[in-house]
Design an enzyme around this catalytic site. Sequence first.
Site, PDB file in Angstrom:
ATOM      1  N   PRO A  11       4.393  -5.219  -1.269  1.00 22.63           N
ATOM      2  CA  PRO A  11       4.170  -4.029  -2.083  1.00 22.63           C
ATOM      3  C   PRO A  11       3.856  -4.371  -3.535  1.00 22.63           C
ATOM      4  O   PRO A  11       4.372  -5.356  -4.069  1.00 22.63           O
ATOM      5  CB  PRO A  11       5.522  -3.323  -2.012  1.00 22.63           C
ATOM      6  N   GLY A  12       3.018  -3.594  -4.149  1.00 24.72           N
ATOM      7  CA  GLY A  12       2.760  -3.729  -5.577  1.00 24.72           C
ATOM      8  C   GLY A  12       3.131  -2.432  -6.285  1.00 24.72           C
ATOM      9  O   GLY A  12       4.171  -2.311  -6.940  1.00 24.72           O
ATOM     10  N   ARG A  13       2.273  -1.433  -6.071  1.00 20.21           N
ATOM     11  CA  ARG A  13       2.442  -0.155  -6.757  1.00 20.21           C
ATOM     12  C   ARG A  13       3.824   0.460  -6.570  1.00 20.21           C
ATOM     13  O   ARG A  13       4.399   0.994  -7.518  1.00 20.21           O
ATOM     14  CB  ARG A  13       1.385   0.824  -6.224  1.00 20.21           C
ATOM     15  N   CYS A  47     -16.695   4.563 -26.659  1.00 20.58           N
ATOM     16  CA  CYS A  47     -17.966   5.286 -26.614  1.00 20.58           C
ATOM     17  C   CYS A  47     -18.523   5.378 -25.204  1.00 20.58           C
ATOM     18  O   CYS A  47     -19.517   4.733 -24.863  1.00 20.58           O
ATOM     19  CB  CYS A  47     -18.955   4.622 -27.559  1.00 20.58           C
ATOM     20  N   GLU A  48     -17.850   6.142 -24.369  1.00 15.76           N
ATOM     21  CA  GLU A  48     -18.278   6.433 -22.998  1.00 15.76           C
ATOM     22  C   GLU A  48     -17.757   7.814 -22.662  1.00 15.76           C
ATOM     23  O   GLU A  48     -16.617   8.133 -22.985  1.00 15.76           O
ATOM     24  CB  GLU A  48     -17.621   5.454 -21.996  1.00 15.76           C
ATOM     25  N   GLY A  89       0.782  -1.235   0.000  1.00 17.74           N
ATOM     26  CA  GLY A  89       0.000   0.000   0.000  1.00 17.74           C
ATOM     27  C   GLY A  89       0.809   1.278   0.000  1.00 17.74           C
ATOM     28  O   GLY A  89       0.244   2.369   0.080  1.00 17.74           O
ATOM     29  N   TYR A 142      -1.518  -1.300 -11.921  1.00 17.88           N
ATOM     30  CA  TYR A 142      -2.967  -1.259 -12.129  1.00 17.88           C
ATOM     31  C   TYR A 142      -3.312  -0.599 -13.469  1.00 17.88           C
ATOM     32  O   TYR A 142      -4.307   0.098 -13.595  1.00 17.88           O
ATOM     33  CB  TYR A 142      -3.671  -0.568 -10.934  1.00 17.88           C
ATOM     34  N   ARG A 173      -7.647   3.916 -14.749  1.00 16.45           N
ATOM     35  CA  ARG A 173      -7.486   4.521 -13.436  1.00 16.45           C
ATOM     36  C   ARG A 173      -8.115   5.896 -13.306  1.00 16.45           C
ATOM     37  O   ARG A 173      -8.649   6.239 -12.260  1.00 16.45           O
ATOM     38  CB  ARG A 173      -6.006   4.580 -13.035  1.00 16.45           C
TER      39      ARG A 173
HETATM   40  C1  LIG Z   1      -3.302  -5.189  -3.508  1.00 19.89           C
HETATM   41  C2  LIG Z   1      -2.609  -5.765  -2.336  1.00 19.89           C
HETATM   42  C3  LIG Z   1      -1.317  -5.364  -2.010  1.00 19.89           C
HETATM   43  C4  LIG Z   1      -0.535  -4.341  -2.803  1.00 19.89           C
HETATM   44  O1  LIG Z   1      -1.047  -3.056  -2.703  1.00 19.89           O
HETATM   45  P1  LIG Z   1      -0.207  -1.845  -3.347  1.00 19.89           P
HETATM   46  O2  LIG Z   1      -1.013  -0.643  -3.009  1.00 19.89           O
HETATM   47  O3  LIG Z   1      -0.139  -2.077  -4.806  1.00 19.89           O
HETATM   48  O4  LIG Z   1       1.142  -1.849  -2.718  1.00 19.89           O
HETATM   49  C5  LIG Z   1      -0.710  -5.967  -0.934  1.00 19.89           C
HETATM   50  N1  LIG Z   1      -1.334  -6.899  -0.180  1.00 19.89           N
HETATM   51  C6  LIG Z   1      -2.583  -7.299  -0.458  1.00 19.89           C
HETATM   52  C7  LIG Z   1      -3.217  -8.333   0.391  1.00 19.89           C
HETATM   53  C8  LIG Z   1      -3.269  -6.750  -1.536  1.00 19.89           C
HETATM   54  O5  LIG Z   1      -4.510  -7.163  -1.811  1.00 19.89           O
END
Ligand SMILES: *Cc1c(COP(=O)(O)O)cnc(C)c1O
Length: 415
Positions: A273-275, A343-344, A238, A371, A311
């Site tokens: 972490p993802g983002r 078309c939106e 997150g 994302y 997004r």
């Molecule tokens: C989506 C998710 C993340 C990653 O969130 P980011 O905002 O992209 O870092 C981590 N843990 C869980 C369980 C998630 O569902």
Amino acid sequence: MAFDYRNGVLCAEEAPLDDIARHFGTPCYVYSQRTISSAYGEFSQALAGHDARVCYSVKANSNLAILALLAKLGAGFDIVSGGELARVLAAGGEAAKTLFSGVGKSEAEVDFALSRGIGCINVESAPELERVAAIARRLGRRAPIALRVNPDIDARTHPYISTGLRETKFGVAYADAERLYREAAKKHELEIVGIGCHIGSLLNNAAPFVAAAERLGALVDRLQAAGIALRHIDVGGGIGIRYKDETPQSIGEFVRGALSALGRRRQQVIFDPGRSIVGNAGVLLTRVEYVKLGEARNFMVVDAAMNDLIRAPLYSAWHEVRTVKQTEASVEQAVYDVVGPVCESADFLAKERRLAAREGDLLAIMSAGAYGMVMSSNYNSRPRAAEVLVDGTASHLVRRREHVAELFALETIPA
Ligand SMILES: *Cc1c(COP(=O)(O)O)cnc(C)c1O
């Protein structure tokens, strides 16, 4: 910076984006390998000397090339479906270093994960605990589990991406966790290995993240006193990135905050972490189809659309838009909405941007690495974009553009 102008042309690392557009066409996602490695490196550095692991959240960007890169760097993975596990395995990731999150795991998915030796199933409800136990029994295995606990902390982020409050669908209530752990401990098929949480996305401030880690730590101590010993504490992901003018605390500050909140506890600490790993490592490259001047508004109609990057309409997200060629004095600036062909009315990538571009020019929609492609669709029968991974001067096509015929290849007309 991974995306900068060199000789007047925006480049991904040392690869000019106009070359990439010429080779691979548009719309096209372009990722910088160096940026991904260096974000991962920020985690490793802050974690040096600690028993810790980074489990990259696959849903942010699940291209095999990116998963393979992260696996090579030593990452584990956080997945939310059987499909994501199949990707991780196909990319050379290890099931044993993978966590399976999500509120709705099907029997087939749990079966697949256990059969492949998943590292941990993050259980999100009492009935899921029963299901996992039943499947483990049938397979003659013990299922490694953690509970995803909802620490009831307000991440103060967009309501669609806030997941740590009492009223979300995610996790089990903090107050119920201890009872559920005791129930789990009675089942021989379950091997309790950890605890997890994830309070939401796009956190700019580490305080709620650290507070959640503290809440987990306190629970871990109570469980320990009750004879339930855990091996890991998963503090979630997150961590926010800069899209516009946000000033998120650094990855290091988040990591150090969580580590110090957990103090001298012996459990391995996991981050997912993802983002923050991929968000600023990608751009969506698109070409201007039309410059449409209107009475009330001007539109830059481009060949990317909401089906490529949703997004902005979905989260009211803001993406910086840059021209690939540094603005020439002869092109007049004006304020445009950057919109696609879908078309939106919700089909926009950016609104009210001062830009100088003509038909045929290239634009880069910045910070599109997370994302972006993963949320793309074929709406309006638009083939999905190509994806290119840049490493220095080399650009590798890591997903070819879809063919139109593939869009209806699975369909049949009844006789
Ligand atoms: C989506 C998710 C993340 C990653 O969130 P980011 O905002 O992209 O870092 C981590 N843990 C869980 C369980 C998630 O569902």
